[in-house]
Design a protein around this motif. Structure first.
Motif, PDB file in Angstrom:
ATOM      1  N   ALA A  49       0.800  -1.275   0.086  1.00 32.91           N
ATOM      2  CA  ALA A  49       0.024   0.146   0.009  1.00 32.91           C
ATOM      3  C   ALA A  49       1.047   1.422  -0.021  1.00 32.91           C
ATOM      4  CB  ALA A  49      -0.862   0.016   1.301  1.00 32.91           C
ATOM      5  N   GLU A  50       1.940   1.314   0.741  1.00 37.68           N
ATOM      6  CA  GLU A  50       2.753   2.445   0.820  1.00 37.68           C
ATOM      7  C   GLU A  50       3.493   2.636  -0.555  1.00 37.68           C
ATOM      8  OE1 GLU A  50       2.760  -0.064   2.911  1.00 37.68           O
ATOM      9  OE2 GLU A  50       1.681   1.029   4.481  1.00 37.68           O
ATOM     10  N   GLN A  51       3.953   1.712  -0.981  1.00 37.50           N
ATOM     11  CA  GLN A  51       4.762   1.595  -2.470  1.00 37.50           C
ATOM     12  C   GLN A  51       3.721   2.099  -3.450  1.00 37.50           C
ATOM     13  OE1 GLN A  51       6.227  -2.642  -2.727  1.00 37.50           O
ATOM     14  NE2 GLN A  51       8.189  -1.987  -1.878  1.00 37.50           N
ATOM     15  N   THR A 104     -18.076  -0.109  -7.647  1.00 41.47           N
ATOM     16  CA  THR A 104     -18.304  -1.025  -6.496  1.00 41.47           C
ATOM     17  C   THR A 104     -17.059  -2.140  -6.367  1.00 41.47           C
ATOM     18  OG1 THR A 104     -19.520  -2.501  -7.723  1.00 41.47           O
ATOM     19  CG2 THR A 104     -20.797  -0.973  -6.406  1.00 41.47           C
ATOM     20  N   GLN A 105     -15.934  -1.421  -6.887  1.00 44.58           N
ATOM     21  CA  GLN A 105     -14.792  -2.211  -6.882  1.00 44.58           C
ATOM     22  C   GLN A 105     -14.416  -2.850  -5.359  1.00 44.58           C
ATOM     23  OE1 GLN A 105     -13.002  -3.547  -9.555  1.00 44.58           O
ATOM     24  NE2 GLN A 105     -14.762  -2.544 -10.821  1.00 44.58           N
ATOM     25  N   ASP A 106     -14.223  -4.185  -5.374  1.00 39.78           N
ATOM     26  CA  ASP A 106     -13.731  -4.759  -4.154  1.00 39.78           C
ATOM     27  C   ASP A 106     -12.212  -4.655  -4.014  1.00 39.78           C
ATOM     28  OD1 ASP A 106     -13.262  -6.375  -2.013  1.00 39.78           O
ATOM     29  OD2 ASP A 106     -13.663  -8.211  -2.852  1.00 39.78           O
ATOM     30  N   LEU A 107     -11.771  -4.079  -3.039  1.00 38.06           N
ATOM     31  CA  LEU A 107     -10.141  -3.685  -2.946  1.00 38.06           C
ATOM     32  C   LEU A 107      -9.502  -4.527  -2.052  1.00 38.06           C
ATOM     33  CD1 LEU A 107      -9.970   0.180  -3.397  1.00 38.06           C
ATOM     34  CD2 LEU A 107      -9.866  -1.574  -5.115  1.00 38.06           C
ATOM     35  N   ASP A 108     -10.294  -5.547  -1.467  1.00 34.43           N
ATOM     36  CA  ASP A 108      -9.663  -6.634  -0.401  1.00 34.43           C
ATOM     37  C   ASP A 108      -8.843  -7.337  -1.200  1.00 34.43           C
ATOM     38  OD1 ASP A 108     -11.344  -5.999   1.392  1.00 34.43           O
ATOM     39  OD2 ASP A 108     -12.785  -7.290   1.147  1.00 34.43           O
ATOM     40  N   GLY A 109      -7.487  -7.256  -0.757  1.00 36.65           N
ATOM     41  CA  GLY A 109      -6.374  -8.022  -1.527  1.00 36.65           C
ATOM     42  C   GLY A 109      -5.855  -7.043  -2.497  1.00 36.65           C
ATOM     43  N   VAL A 110      -6.180  -5.912  -2.537  1.00 39.15           N
ATOM     44  CA  VAL A 110      -5.363  -5.076  -3.546  1.00 39.15           C
ATOM     45  C   VAL A 110      -4.941  -3.839  -2.865  1.00 39.15           C
ATOM     46  CG1 VAL A 110      -5.893  -3.727  -5.619  1.00 39.15           C
ATOM     47  CG2 VAL A 110      -7.199  -5.809  -5.372  1.00 39.15           C
ATOM     48  N   ASN A 111      -3.724  -3.504  -3.094  1.00 38.34           N
ATOM     49  CA  ASN A 111      -3.207  -2.278  -2.637  1.00 38.34           C
ATOM     50  C   ASN A 111      -3.007  -1.298  -3.650  1.00 38.34           C
ATOM     51  OD1 ASN A 111      -2.489  -3.618  -0.104  1.00 38.34           O
ATOM     52  ND2 ASN A 111      -0.599  -4.428  -1.072  1.00 38.34           N
ATOM     53  N   MET A 112      -3.947  -0.299  -3.705  1.00 34.88           N
ATOM     54  CA  MET A 112      -4.198   0.803  -4.380  1.00 34.88           C
ATOM     55  C   MET A 112      -4.224   2.134  -4.261  1.00 34.88           C
ATOM     56  SD  MET A 112      -7.723   0.867  -7.238  1.00 34.88           S
ATOM     57  CE  MET A 112      -7.545   1.923  -8.662  1.00 34.88           C
ATOM     58  N   ALA A 113      -3.458   2.967  -5.208  1.00 33.57           N
ATOM     59  CA  ALA A 113      -3.612   4.392  -4.925  1.00 33.57           C
ATOM     60  C   ALA A 113      -3.836   5.189  -6.058  1.00 33.57           C
ATOM     61  CB  ALA A 113      -2.173   4.724  -4.418  1.00 33.57           C
ATOM     62  N   ALA A 114      -4.407   6.120  -6.006  1.00 32.26           N
ATOM     63  CA  ALA A 114      -4.413   7.026  -7.357  1.00 32.26           C
ATOM     64  C   ALA A 114      -4.117   8.489  -7.185  1.00 32.26           C
ATOM     65  CB  ALA A 114      -6.295   7.127  -7.475  1.00 32.26           C
ATOM     66  N   ALA A 115      -3.794   8.897  -8.188  1.00 27.01           N
ATOM     67  CA  ALA A 115      -3.503  10.499  -8.299  1.00 27.01           C
ATOM     68  C   ALA A 115      -4.455  11.111  -9.372  1.00 27.01           C
ATOM     69  CB  ALA A 115      -2.247  10.801  -8.541  1.00 27.01           C
ATOM     70  N   ILE A 116      -5.090  12.177  -9.153  1.00 24.09           N
ATOM     71  CA  ILE A 116      -5.805  13.161 -10.083  1.00 24.09           C
ATOM     72  C   ILE A 116      -5.077  14.331 -10.006  1.00 24.09           C
ATOM     73  CG2 ILE A 116      -7.727  14.417 -10.630  1.00 24.09           C
ATOM     74  CD1 ILE A 116      -8.283  11.306 -11.092  1.00 24.09           C
ATOM     75  N   VAL A 117      -4.925  14.688 -11.334  1.00 28.20           N
ATOM     76  CA  VAL A 117      -4.457  16.081 -11.973  1.00 28.20           C
ATOM     77  C   VAL A 117      -5.261  16.854 -12.335  1.00 28.20           C
ATOM     78  CG1 VAL A 117      -2.323  17.355 -12.886  1.00 28.20           C
ATOM     79  CG2 VAL A 117      -2.120  15.043 -12.051  1.00 28.20           C
ATOM     80  N   VAL A 118      -5.848  18.021 -12.091  1.00 23.99           N
ATOM     81  CA  VAL A 118      -6.917  18.693 -12.905  1.00 23.99           C
ATOM     82  C   VAL A 118      -6.203  19.917 -13.483  1.00 23.99           C
ATOM     83  CG1 VAL A 118      -8.937  19.902 -12.508  1.00 23.99           C
ATOM     84  CG2 VAL A 118      -8.576  17.975 -10.992  1.00 23.99           C
ATOM     85  N   VAL A 241       7.146   1.542 -11.298  1.00 23.97           N
ATOM     86  CA  VAL A 241       6.589   0.192 -10.673  1.00 23.97           C
ATOM     87  C   VAL A 241       7.772  -0.807 -10.577  1.00 23.97           C
ATOM     88  CG1 VAL A 241       5.233  -1.957 -10.799  1.00 23.97           C
ATOM     89  CG2 VAL A 241       4.164   0.435 -11.195  1.00 23.97           C
ATOM     90  N   LYS A 242       8.531  -0.975 -11.691  1.00 22.78           N
ATOM     91  CA  LYS A 242       9.563  -2.009 -11.638  1.00 22.78           C
ATOM     92  C   LYS A 242      10.586  -1.399 -10.452  1.00 22.78           C
ATOM     93  CE  LYS A 242       8.883  -3.737 -16.235  1.00 22.78           C
ATOM     94  NZ  LYS A 242       9.555  -4.045 -17.553  1.00 22.78           N
ATOM     95  N   ALA A 243      10.984  -0.164 -10.543  1.00 23.57           N
ATOM     96  CA  ALA A 243      11.957   0.521  -9.506  1.00 23.57           C
ATOM     97  C   ALA A 243      11.597   0.315  -8.208  1.00 23.57           C
ATOM     98  CB  ALA A 243      12.297   1.874 -10.007  1.00 23.57           C
ATOM     99  N   THR A 244      10.306   0.270  -7.775  1.00 23.01           N
ATOM    100  CA  THR A 244       9.679   0.413  -6.455  1.00 23.01           C
ATOM    101  C   THR A 244       9.542  -0.986  -5.966  1.00 23.01           C
ATOM    102  OG1 THR A 244       8.748   2.534  -7.005  1.00 23.01           O
ATOM    103  CG2 THR A 244       8.019   1.489  -4.940  1.00 23.01           C
ATOM    104  N   ALA A 245       8.862  -1.771  -6.844  1.00 24.22           N
ATOM    105  CA  ALA A 245       8.432  -3.074  -6.224  1.00 24.22           C
ATOM    106  C   ALA A 245       9.645  -3.879  -5.583  1.00 24.22           C
ATOM    107  CB  ALA A 245       7.747  -3.813  -7.158  1.00 24.22           C
TER     108      ALA A 245
END
Length: 246
Positions: A49-51, A104-118, A241-245
């Motif tokens: 989640a932090e990554q 209604t996405q089920d985020l159990d088992g999913v570490n998700m983050a999002a960024a919005i740029v307006v 992602v490749k550099a962080t995971a």
């Protein structure tokens, strides 16, 4: 329908975060051609989640109009979107589940983050990053990307509180540095008036992760130019992602 509806998740994220939840054609139609097989990113584990939050923040940048939500906050935003979607009248009826799944996405088992740029003129970019500890959910997305099939919901409408939105979607040809890639364009009409530009989305599978970029535009742009720009953004996300995971 559930597995195949995931392609539009970036649209739902953008709507939820910005509060805007208020291939009917032939070009790039589903199944029209087979893209070359892309190389799989072996050994790229699911982001924590932090990554995921760190990658989303990097992709969104440090501008004043950037909002970043991690898993917990994102779950709350999607729950708010669900409440609005539940009030909608959706036609044809078979597409109700298709649309409902987006809020209604089920985020159990999913570490998700999002960024919005307006942007200052109303356009927006969204970036979503998800590490899949739930392999069944990741397999569902892989199947959707491989199928490239909108299952008869290329055109549908949504009505709520006197507002009617008609949407028309098509799958576009796209290749990226991700293991698997899918790109779409969604055009919308509100109360009989076409919304200029529409929304372009691209998703890529990177090992046990899924990254997505969505761009909502206020002006017209050729599909080829839009996809080229999105691929560049997606490739940056894949590299991050490749550099962080680990």
């Amino acid at each position: 329908m559930k597995k195949r509806s995931l392609w539009v998740l970036p649209v739902a994220v953008a709507l939820a975060l910005t509060g805007c939840s208020s291939n009917s054609g032939t070009e790039g139609a589903a199944g029209s051609s087979e893209a070359p097989q892309e190389q799989e990113s072996a050994g790229v584990p699911a982001l924590t989640a932090e990554q995921a939050a760190a990658v989303a923040k990097t992709l969104g940048g440090d501008g004043p109009n950037v909002q970043v939500l991690a898993s917990d906050a994102l779950s709350g935003s999607l729950e708010s979107a669900k409440g609005l979607i539940d009030q909608m009248e959706i036609e044809p009826a078979k597409c109700a589940e298709f649309v409902s799944q987006q809020g209604t996405q089920d985020l159990d088992g999913v570490n998700m983050a999002a960024a919005i740029v307006v942007g200052e003129t109303g356009e927006s970019n969204s970036y979503s990053v998800a590490g899949y500890e739930d392999t069944a959910k990741l397999d569902a997305i892989k199947g959707m990307v491989d199928a490239k099939d909108l299952q008869g919901c290329e055109d549908f409408s949504m009505s709520v509180a006197g507002q009617k939105v008609s949407a028309s979607a098509k799958i576009l040809d796209a290749e990226s540095d991700a293991d698997k890639t899918i790109a779409t364009h969604t055009a919308m009409t509100m109360n009989g008036e076409e919304v200029p530009g529409g929304s372009y989305q691209i998703q890529g599978v990177v090992g046990e992760n899924v990254v997505a970029v969505s761009r909502t535009q206020t002006g017209e742009q050729a599909d080829g130019e839009a996809v080229k720009a999105l691929v560049e953004e997606l490739n940056k996300a894949v590299e991050e992602v490749k550099a962080t995971a680990k």
